[in-house]
Design a protein around this motif. Sequence first.
Motif, PDB file in Angstrom:
ATOM      1  N   MET A  56      -8.388   0.257  14.018  1.00  0.00           N
ATOM      2  CA  MET A  56      -8.237  -0.961  13.535  1.00  0.00           C
ATOM      3  C   MET A  56      -7.154  -0.961  12.531  1.00  0.00           C
ATOM      4  O   MET A  56      -6.819   0.116  11.768  1.00  0.00           O
ATOM      5  N   ILE A  57      -6.154  -1.883  12.564  1.00  0.00           N
ATOM      6  CA  ILE A  57      -4.936  -1.744  11.408  1.00  0.00           C
ATOM      7  C   ILE A  57      -5.234  -2.681  10.160  1.00  0.00           C
ATOM      8  O   ILE A  57      -5.713  -3.845  10.855  1.00  0.00           O
ATOM      9  N   ASN A  58      -5.224  -2.271   9.149  1.00  0.00           N
ATOM     10  CA  ASN A  58      -5.500  -3.000   7.959  1.00  0.00           C
ATOM     11  C   ASN A  58      -3.924  -3.286   7.236  1.00  0.00           C
ATOM     12  O   ASN A  58      -3.700  -2.316   6.546  1.00  0.00           O
ATOM     13  N   MET A  59      -3.271  -4.391   7.321  1.00  0.00           N
ATOM     14  CA  MET A  59      -2.042  -4.459   6.725  1.00  0.00           C
ATOM     15  C   MET A  59      -2.380  -5.466   5.371  1.00  0.00           C
ATOM     16  O   MET A  59      -2.865  -6.577   5.382  1.00  0.00           O
ATOM     17  N   THR A  60      -1.878  -5.070   4.255  1.00  0.00           N
ATOM     18  CA  THR A  60      -2.030  -5.865   2.959  1.00  0.00           C
ATOM     19  C   THR A  60      -0.575  -5.685   2.148  1.00  0.00           C
ATOM     20  O   THR A  60      -0.038  -4.434   2.281  1.00  0.00           O
ATOM     21  N   VAL A  61      -0.011  -6.564   1.628  1.00  0.00           N
ATOM     22  CA  VAL A  61       1.208  -6.494   0.760  1.00  0.00           C
ATOM     23  C   VAL A  61       0.831  -6.069  -0.547  1.00  0.00           C
ATOM     24  O   VAL A  61      -0.130  -6.681  -1.191  1.00  0.00           O
ATOM     25  N   VAL A  62       1.445  -4.910  -1.048  1.00  0.00           N
ATOM     26  CA  VAL A  62       1.446  -4.645  -2.499  1.00  0.00           C
ATOM     27  C   VAL A  62       2.745  -4.500  -2.975  1.00  0.00           C
ATOM     28  O   VAL A  62       3.764  -4.834  -2.590  1.00  0.00           O
ATOM     29  N   THR A  63       2.503  -4.507  -4.214  1.00  0.00           N
ATOM     30  CA  THR A  63       3.954  -4.436  -5.183  1.00  0.00           C
ATOM     31  C   THR A  63       4.301  -3.048  -5.923  1.00  0.00           C
ATOM     32  O   THR A  63       3.193  -2.745  -6.543  1.00  0.00           O
ATOM     33  N   ILE A  64       5.258  -2.874  -5.723  1.00  0.00           N
ATOM     34  CA  ILE A  64       5.913  -1.442  -6.334  1.00  0.00           C
ATOM     35  C   ILE A  64       6.040  -1.981  -7.836  1.00  0.00           C
ATOM     36  O   ILE A  64       6.555  -2.858  -8.417  1.00  0.00           O
ATOM     37  N   SER A  65       5.336  -1.187  -8.831  1.00  0.00           N
ATOM     38  CA  SER A  65       5.416  -1.385 -10.322  1.00  0.00           C
ATOM     39  C   SER A  65       6.515  -0.994 -10.768  1.00  0.00           C
ATOM     40  O   SER A  65       7.496  -0.305 -10.112  1.00  0.00           O
ATOM     41  N   SER A  66       7.161  -1.082 -12.139  1.00  0.00           N
ATOM     42  CA  SER A  66       8.342  -0.552 -12.692  1.00  0.00           C
ATOM     43  C   SER A  66       8.114   0.894 -12.930  1.00  0.00           C
ATOM     44  O   SER A  66       9.341   1.439 -13.076  1.00  0.00           O
ATOM     45  N   LYS A  67       7.071   1.598 -12.697  1.00  0.00           N
ATOM     46  CA  LYS A  67       6.918   3.104 -12.708  1.00  0.00           C
ATOM     47  C   LYS A  67       6.966   3.584 -11.548  1.00  0.00           C
ATOM     48  O   LYS A  67       6.656   4.575 -11.262  1.00  0.00           O
ATOM     49  N   PHE A  68       7.119   2.760 -10.435  1.00  0.00           N
ATOM     50  CA  PHE A  68       7.126   3.097  -9.091  1.00  0.00           C
ATOM     51  C   PHE A  68       5.791   3.305  -8.374  1.00  0.00           C
ATOM     52  O   PHE A  68       5.592   4.145  -7.543  1.00  0.00           O
ATOM     53  N   GLN A  69       4.773   2.718  -9.001  1.00  0.00           N
ATOM     54  CA  GLN A  69       3.277   3.233  -8.463  1.00  0.00           C
ATOM     55  C   GLN A  69       2.955   1.957  -7.615  1.00  0.00           C
ATOM     56  O   GLN A  69       3.407   0.766  -7.726  1.00  0.00           O
ATOM     57  N   VAL A  70       1.921   2.220  -6.731  1.00  0.00           N
ATOM     58  CA  VAL A  70       1.378   1.391  -5.850  1.00  0.00           C
ATOM     59  C   VAL A  70       0.189   1.244  -5.981  1.00  0.00           C
ATOM     60  O   VAL A  70      -0.655   2.567  -5.818  1.00  0.00           O
ATOM     61  N   VAL A  71      -0.827   0.296  -5.967  1.00  0.00           N
ATOM     62  CA  VAL A  71      -2.274   0.290  -5.847  1.00  0.00           C
ATOM     63  C   VAL A  71      -2.546   0.098  -4.527  1.00  0.00           C
ATOM     64  O   VAL A  71      -2.198  -0.933  -3.769  1.00  0.00           O
ATOM     65  N   ILE A  72      -3.611   0.989  -4.087  1.00  0.00           N
ATOM     66  CA  ILE A  72      -4.264   0.969  -2.821  1.00  0.00           C
ATOM     67  C   ILE A  72      -5.284  -0.211  -2.841  1.00  0.00           C
ATOM     68  O   ILE A  72      -6.080  -0.018  -3.664  1.00  0.00           O
ATOM     69  N   PRO A  73      -4.998  -1.256  -2.050  1.00  0.00           N
ATOM     70  CA  PRO A  73      -5.960  -2.249  -2.160  1.00  0.00           C
ATOM     71  C   PRO A  73      -7.700  -1.880  -1.879  1.00  0.00           C
ATOM     72  O   PRO A  73      -7.910  -0.701  -1.298  1.00  0.00           O
ATOM     73  N   LYS A  74      -8.586  -2.459  -2.542  1.00  0.00           N
ATOM     74  CA  LYS A  74      -9.763  -1.992  -2.686  1.00  0.00           C
ATOM     75  C   LYS A  74     -10.418  -1.876  -1.318  1.00  0.00           C
ATOM     76  O   LYS A  74     -11.328  -0.978  -1.107  1.00  0.00           O
ATOM     77  N   GLN A  75     -10.366  -2.902  -0.497  1.00  0.00           N
ATOM     78  CA  GLN A  75     -11.136  -2.860   0.894  1.00  0.00           C
ATOM     79  C   GLN A  75     -10.461  -1.365   1.652  1.00  0.00           C
ATOM     80  O   GLN A  75     -11.416  -0.736   2.431  1.00  0.00           O
ATOM     81  N   ILE A  76      -9.036  -0.968   1.493  1.00  0.00           N
ATOM     82  CA  ILE A  76      -8.795   0.261   2.257  1.00  0.00           C
ATOM     83  C   ILE A  76      -9.420   1.313   1.526  1.00  0.00           C
ATOM     84  O   ILE A  76      -9.699   2.380   2.366  1.00  0.00           O
ATOM     85  N   ARG A  77      -9.477   1.433   0.178  1.00  0.00           N
ATOM     86  CA  ARG A  77     -10.091   2.390  -0.597  1.00  0.00           C
ATOM     87  C   ARG A  77     -11.553   2.684  -0.017  1.00  0.00           C
ATOM     88  O   ARG A  77     -11.819   3.746   0.166  1.00  0.00           O
TER      89      ARG A  77
END
Length: 73
Positions: A1-22
């Motif tokens: 199953m492919i789960n696609m979600t748009v995330v934003t890169i922070s000013s510190k180049f960090q990305v949050v993995i969405p809760k559903q994927i985690r």
Amino acid sequence: MINMTVVTISSKFQVVIPKQIRENMELRPKEKMVIIEKQGTIHLVPVENIKKLRGFLKDMSSKNMREEHDRFD
């Protein structure tokens, strides 16, 4: 199953993995991940905890294993 979600890169180049994927992948805080960049795509691969791997070869058979001298060059 492919789960696609748009995330934003922070000013510190960090990305949050969405809760559903985690939750689907049972990811935990401080878990190690390998990051692979290939042809413009980023892959995050969880590093398996050695304790999780215990016993994963228990039913493996070495019956059809070839000796090194039997292998083709």
